[in-house]
Design a protein around this motif. Structure first.
Motif, mmCIF file in Angstrom:
data_model
loop_
_atom_site.group_PDB
_atom_site.id
_atom_site.type_symbol
_atom_site.label_atom_id
_atom_site.label_comp_id
_atom_site.label_asym_id
_atom_site.label_seq_id
_atom_site.Cartn_x
_atom_site.Cartn_y
_atom_site.Cartn_z
ATOM 1 N N VAL A 84 61.447 64.624 17.636
ATOM 2 C CA VAL A 84 61.942 63.692 18.655
ATOM 3 C C VAL A 84 62.923 62.715 18.007
ATOM 4 C CG1 VAL A 84 59.949 63.770 20.214
ATOM 5 C CG2 VAL A 84 59.894 62.230 18.245
ATOM 6 N N VAL A 134 61.514 57.266 23.245
ATOM 7 C CA VAL A 134 61.980 58.623 22.968
ATOM 8 C C VAL A 134 63.340 58.819 23.641
ATOM 9 C CG1 VAL A 134 61.480 61.082 23.236
ATOM 10 C CG2 VAL A 134 59.603 59.458 22.805
ATOM 11 N N GLU A 144 65.311 61.533 22.882
ATOM 12 C CA GLU A 144 65.520 62.963 23.027
ATOM 13 C C GLU A 144 64.283 63.652 22.460
ATOM 14 O OE1 GLU A 144 69.215 64.099 21.153
ATOM 15 O OE2 GLU A 144 68.731 66.227 21.346
ATOM 16 N N SER A 145 63.821 64.693 23.160
ATOM 17 C CA SER A 145 62.621 65.377 22.674
ATOM 18 C C SER A 145 62.858 66.875 22.603
ATOM 19 C CB SER A 145 61.433 65.089 23.593
ATOM 20 O OG SER A 145 60.320 65.860 23.167
ATOM 21 N N ARG A 146 62.418 67.451 21.486
ATOM 22 C CA ARG A 146 62.444 68.911 21.383
ATOM 23 C C ARG A 146 61.025 69.432 21.187
ATOM 24 N NH1 ARG A 146 66.702 71.809 18.118
ATOM 25 N NH2 ARG A 146 65.787 73.434 19.416
ATOM 26 N N ASP A 147 60.119 68.764 21.901
ATOM 27 C CA ASP A 147 58.726 69.196 21.858
ATOM 28 C C ASP A 147 58.117 68.978 23.245
ATOM 29 O OD1 ASP A 147 56.500 69.850 19.612
ATOM 30 O OD2 ASP A 147 55.624 68.652 21.233
ATOM 31 N N VAL A 155 55.969 65.560 24.307
ATOM 32 C CA VAL A 155 56.553 64.222 24.481
ATOM 33 C C VAL A 155 57.814 64.347 25.332
ATOM 34 C CG1 VAL A 155 57.258 62.115 23.289
ATOM 35 C CG2 VAL A 155 55.876 63.782 22.069
ATOM 36 N N LYS A 200 61.357 62.594 27.069
ATOM 37 C CA LYS A 200 62.397 61.573 26.987
ATOM 38 C C LYS A 200 61.996 60.375 27.841
ATOM 39 C CE LYS A 200 67.200 60.838 28.096
ATOM 40 N NZ LYS A 200 68.496 61.368 28.423
ATOM 41 N N ALA A 250 57.068 65.325 16.507
ATOM 42 C CA ALA A 250 56.365 64.895 17.727
ATOM 43 C C ALA A 250 54.877 64.720 17.459
ATOM 44 C CB ALA A 250 56.591 65.919 18.844
ATOM 45 N N LYS A 253 51.541 58.623 22.098
ATOM 46 C CA LYS A 253 52.061 58.056 23.342
ATOM 47 C C LYS A 253 51.337 56.772 23.700
ATOM 48 C CE LYS A 253 52.558 62.281 25.646
ATOM 49 N NZ LYS A 253 52.555 63.052 26.898
#
Ligand code: NDP
Length: 341
Positions: free
Chosen positions: A40, A81, A83-86, A89, A91, A109, A114
């Motif tokens: 992230v 966040v 940007e998230s690539r998971d 989680v 954005k 991530a 959270k």
């Protein structure tokens, strides 16, 4: 979001000898890589400043690796966040991370947690509902074990650890005596409901402490060491417990304290008074107690039985000076840096 993101960061420029100075820190910018799969991109909102960071500035390994010269100073953060690539989680979510003294970061991530902004202000995840609050909770539950009618003493009592220690002890039915530096902090301890509040800078502090604990001391939650500890030890009762949590009076020391060797008397007290003196690093209790802590402390904070104070300084550039000041008590409450809205 696309394109390179720049992070403004504060790195360790040189190792302090004694009290840190602004020259030990340097502000830089660095380009961050785009987040990879499972990562992230974070924008820091709040950075926590904590006493343990002084130890990380030294070259010696303590319970954790030192920060290397040129590396970003470590620290817990509350971040948004970007940007998230998971899938775990999204954005826009707000998370607890460990990005250190910087405005942006790319993190795994699975290393962030959270936060629910509806439950409590997110900055509390760095203080009363985070590591310092947990330190108080675990140190008392595992080592201090306050019982109704007992007397507990704690210094750095307006800070996030000490204020939680005193208030939890009160919930457990103990008498809480708080020690802090200066009249403003002492007044706040009275407001929090401490049974007695003392200024460790008063010339007759040791006599004041003796008068404040007519039945002796059953728990000394050790946050500071130094002159406060010297005044406390003769007043400890048989079977007293001393959770050794911090020794901030000594963190900037460059040598042994002046005066006679106190070690034989210290050991003598442990022996003849059957004391339990037990050091701890809060991480050792996380697995066992963190869920209990979040539940109980969450309730105490929301029903007002545990109150907290935050000292918020503005902007990452203010972090070094605020940190240096905390080591001698310039902060009033949990010290956090507001890095972004
Ligand atoms: P605080 O926000 O309370 O800040 C430190 C305070 O220490 C200062 O504000 C100052 O308060 C006090 N202090 C500094 N020098 C002295 C001195 N010579 N004598 C008495 N008091 C002094 O910090 P925290 O609540 O975050 O931390 C409190 C302690 O807990 C620290 O020692 C820290 O290292 C330790 N800690 C340990 C953990 C563990 O896992 N073992 C985890 C977290 C914290 P004042 O103006 O009142 O003197």
């Amino acid at each position: 979001m696309s394109g390179m993101v720049e992070s403004t960061r504060i790195v360790l420029a040189s190792r302090p000898v004694g009290t840190p100075t602004p020259e030990n820190f340097r502000i830089e910018t660095a380009e961050l890589p785009a987040p990879a799969e499972g990562e992230v991109l974070l924008r820091t909102r709040y950075l926590s400043l904590d006493p343990y960071m002084r130890g990380r500035m030294n070259s010696a390994k303590s319970y954790a690796e030192p920060v290397e010269v040129g590396q970003v100073m470590v620290g817990a953060t509350v971040a948004e966040v970007l940007e998230s690539r998971d899938p775990s989680v999204a954005k826009g979510e707000v998370v607890l991370a460990y990005s250190g003294w910087q405005t942006h970061d790319v993190a795994r991530a699975r290393d962030v947690r959270k936060l629910d902004p509806a439950k409590a202000p997110v900055s509390t995840a760095l203080g009363v509902l985070g590591m310092p609050g947990f330190t108080a909770y675990a140190g008392l539950r595992k080592i201090g074990k306050p019982q109704p009618g007992e007397t507990l003493v704690v210094a750095a009592a307006t800070g996030p650890v000490g204020s939680a220690v005193g208030q939890i002890a009160k919930i457990k039915g103990a008498r809480a005596v708080g020690i802090a530096g200066g009249p403003r902090k002492v007044a706040y301890l009275n407001e929090l409901g401490f049974d007695a509040a003392l200024d460790h800078r008063a010339p007759d502090f040791a006599e004041q402490l003796k008068a404040a604990v007519p039945d002796g001391i059953d728990i000394y939650f050790e946050n500071v060491g130094g002159a406060v500890a010297d005044a406390v030890y003769p007043l400890l009762n048989t079977y007293a417990r001393v959770p050794v949590c911090g020794l901030i009076a000594h963190y900037n020391a460059t040598g042994a304290p002046a005066g006679p060797d106190r070690l034989p008397a210290f050991y003598g007290r442990i022996l003849f008074k059957s004391l339990t003196v037990r050091g701890f690093i809060q991480t050792e209790f996380v697995r066992e107690l963190y869920p209990d802590f979040l539940r109980e402390m969450g309730e105490w904070v929301s029903d007002g039985r545990v109150r907290y104070l935050e000292d918020v300084v503005d902007g990452l550039a203010a972090a070094p000076d605020a940190f240096i000041g905390m080591l001698t008590g310039r902060n009033f409450g949990k010290l956090v840096v507001k890095v972004a809205e």
